[in-house]
Scaffold this motif. Sequence first.
Motif, short mmCIF file in Angstrom:
data_model
loop_
_atom_site.label_atom_id
_atom_site.label_comp_id
_atom_site.label_asym_id
_atom_site.label_seq_id
_atom_site.Cartn_x
_atom_site.Cartn_y
_atom_site.Cartn_z
N GLU A 57 0.84 -1.21 0.00
CA GLU A 57 0.00 0.00 0.00
C GLU A 57 0.87 1.26 0.00
O GLU A 57 0.51 2.27 -0.59
N LEU A 58 2.00 1.17 0.70
CA LEU A 58 2.89 2.33 0.81
C LEU A 58 3.88 2.43 -0.34
O LEU A 58 4.74 3.31 -0.36
N GLY A 59 3.79 1.49 -1.29
CA GLY A 59 4.62 1.57 -2.48
C GLY A 59 5.92 0.78 -2.44
O GLY A 59 6.77 0.95 -3.31
N TYR A 60 6.07 -0.09 -1.45
CA TYR A 60 7.30 -0.89 -1.34
C TYR A 60 7.14 -2.25 -2.01
O TYR A 60 6.03 -2.80 -2.08
N GLU A 61 8.25 -2.77 -2.46
CA GLU A 61 8.31 -4.17 -2.83
C GLU A 61 8.62 -4.96 -1.56
O GLU A 61 9.15 -4.40 -0.59
N THR A 62 8.27 -6.24 -1.55
CA THR A 62 8.50 -7.03 -0.35
C THR A 62 9.25 -8.31 -0.66
O THR A 62 9.13 -8.89 -1.75
N LEU A 63 10.03 -8.75 0.31
CA LEU A 63 10.74 -10.02 0.28
C LEU A 63 10.32 -10.78 1.52
O LEU A 63 10.68 -10.42 2.63
N VAL A 64 9.46 -11.78 1.36
CA VAL A 64 8.88 -12.50 2.49
C VAL A 64 9.63 -13.82 2.69
O VAL A 64 9.68 -14.66 1.79
N LEU A 65 10.22 -13.97 3.86
CA LEU A 65 11.08 -15.12 4.16
C LEU A 65 10.65 -15.78 5.47
O LEU A 65 10.06 -15.13 6.33
N VAL A 66 10.99 -17.05 5.63
CA VAL A 66 10.58 -17.84 6.78
C VAL A 66 11.80 -18.49 7.42
O VAL A 66 12.58 -19.17 6.74
N HIS A 67 11.99 -18.29 8.74
CA HIS A 67 13.16 -18.87 9.41
C HIS A 67 12.88 -20.15 10.17
O HIS A 67 13.80 -20.80 10.67
N ASP A 68 11.59 -20.52 10.32
CA ASP A 68 11.23 -21.78 10.99
C ASP A 68 11.80 -21.89 12.40
O ASP A 68 12.13 -23.00 12.85
N ASP A 69 11.92 -20.77 13.10
CA ASP A 69 12.45 -20.74 14.46
C ASP A 69 13.86 -21.31 14.55
O ASP A 69 14.28 -21.83 15.58
N ASP A 70 14.61 -21.19 13.47
CA ASP A 70 16.00 -21.65 13.40
C ASP A 70 16.89 -20.41 13.31
O ASP A 70 16.89 -19.70 12.30
N ALA A 71 17.65 -20.15 14.38
CA ALA A 71 18.46 -18.91 14.43
C ALA A 71 19.53 -18.89 13.35
O ALA A 71 19.87 -17.83 12.83
N ASN A 72 20.08 -20.05 13.00
CA ASN A 72 21.09 -20.10 11.94
C ASN A 72 20.48 -19.75 10.58
O ASN A 72 21.06 -18.99 9.80
N LYS A 73 19.31 -20.30 10.32
CA LYS A 73 18.61 -19.98 9.07
C LYS A 73 18.24 -18.50 9.06
O LYS A 73 18.35 -17.82 8.03
N GLN A 74 17.80 -17.99 10.21
CA GLN A 74 17.46 -16.57 10.31
C GLN A 74 18.65 -15.70 9.95
O GLN A 74 18.51 -14.71 9.22
N SER A 75 19.84 -16.06 10.43
CA SER A 75 21.05 -15.30 10.11
C SER A 75 21.31 -15.30 8.61
O SER A 75 21.69 -14.28 8.03
N GLN A 76 21.10 -16.45 7.96
CA GLN A 76 21.27 -16.54 6.52
C GLN A 76 20.26 -15.67 5.79
O GLN A 76 20.58 -15.02 4.77
N LEU A 77 19.04 -15.63 6.30
CA LEU A 77 18.00 -14.81 5.67
C LEU A 77 18.31 -13.32 5.81
O LEU A 77 17.98 -12.53 4.92
N PHE A 78 18.91 -12.93 6.93
CA PHE A 78 19.38 -11.55 7.05
C PHE A 78 20.43 -11.25 5.99
O PHE A 78 20.42 -10.17 5.38
N ASP A 79 21.33 -12.20 5.76
CA ASP A 79 22.31 -12.03 4.68
C ASP A 79 21.60 -11.85 3.33
O ASP A 79 21.99 -11.02 2.51
N SER A 80 20.55 -12.63 3.12
CA SER A 80 19.78 -12.54 1.88
C SER A 80 19.15 -11.16 1.74
O SER A 80 19.19 -10.54 0.67
N ALA A 81 18.55 -10.68 2.84
CA ALA A 81 17.89 -9.37 2.81
C ALA A 81 18.90 -8.26 2.55
O ALA A 81 18.65 -7.33 1.79
N ILE A 82 20.05 -8.37 3.20
CA ILE A 82 21.11 -7.37 3.00
C ILE A 82 21.59 -7.39 1.56
O ILE A 82 21.74 -6.34 0.91
N ALA A 83 21.82 -8.59 1.02
CA ALA A 83 22.31 -8.72 -0.35
C ALA A 83 21.30 -8.20 -1.36
O ALA A 83 21.66 -7.64 -2.40
N ALA A 84 20.01 -8.38 -1.05
CA ALA A 84 18.96 -7.93 -1.96
C ALA A 84 18.75 -6.43 -1.91
O ALA A 84 17.98 -5.88 -2.70
#
Length: 313
Positions: free
Chosen positions: A55-82
């Motif tokens: 609604e505010l004009g942003y694109e979104t990147l929706v990711l799921v970490h499955d309560d796994d802190a290591n996967k969450q860290s990788q997804l932060f890397d993905s968000a940063i890289a994107a």
Amino acid sequence: MNLKRRLLVATMALGFVASAPVFANAADLIAIITPGHDNPFFKAEADGAAARAKELGYETLVLVHDDDANKQSQLFDSAIAAGAKAIILDNAGANASVAAVQKAKDVEIPSFLIDREITKSGVAVSQIVSNNYQGAQLGAEEFVRLMGETGEYAELVGKESDTNAGIRSSGYHDVIDQYPDLKMVAQQSANWSQTEAYAIMETMLQANPGIKGVISGNDTMAMGAWAALEAAGRTDVIVVGFDGSNDVRDSIMKGGIKATVLQPAYAQAQMAVDQADKYLKTGSTGLDEKQLMDCVLVNADNAPKLETFALSN
């Protein structure tokens, strides 16, 4: 969005972490990272955040970490890289998530937390959480009333690494323990899982056939407990949950589960996006980092007004 950017975002959404460049035209991207969408509460968070961001004009990147802190860290890397300019996060552990949020801050990407706090202040811009203690007390007061202030009961506790699990349990007991004729005969974590709650409830019933009530740390576990109780022919047992899911709403309306406590997942996620938008445009949200939203009791009286973790007027 150009073709190279589309390919990168698609790759990141699949959870692949690559050494990718940050695109200069990514100023309109917000990353939304939550636990798995098999739990309707977390899906509502992601849907609410994504809808408001668009609604505010942003694109979104929706990711799921499955309560796994290591996967969450990788997804932060993905968000940063994107090239995300902000991150909306329901985190994978109060302690374990601090490093990931700090990592984003270090490259000037602000994080806006919902539902669960982290243990360090000043790392995220906002931490918007439901008042779990207040909500638990509401649920416990209704449970005591339904139980007639007497009888054996069991408690299903959430994931031990989740701060909210402990807060809710404390809120329950600060009310229930005032009634000496209410006796807890079983207490066990079912890790927020419906499947685990079903199996645990079966075992609890076998060991304690006199159970009159079950109070649960979330609706997913409450649904698992209720399914086990139905299978055992024990639909007389009083079950109270926490979250305000549509599944429990439907059960309440059918005379099954008796009550739940609504925490406004959808609205909370949208609030986080609004704050991210303001912060990106002005450099401040104008609000304190830690913000509490009160919960609301849902029972047979108002269950028909509940839809997707929100009550209509």
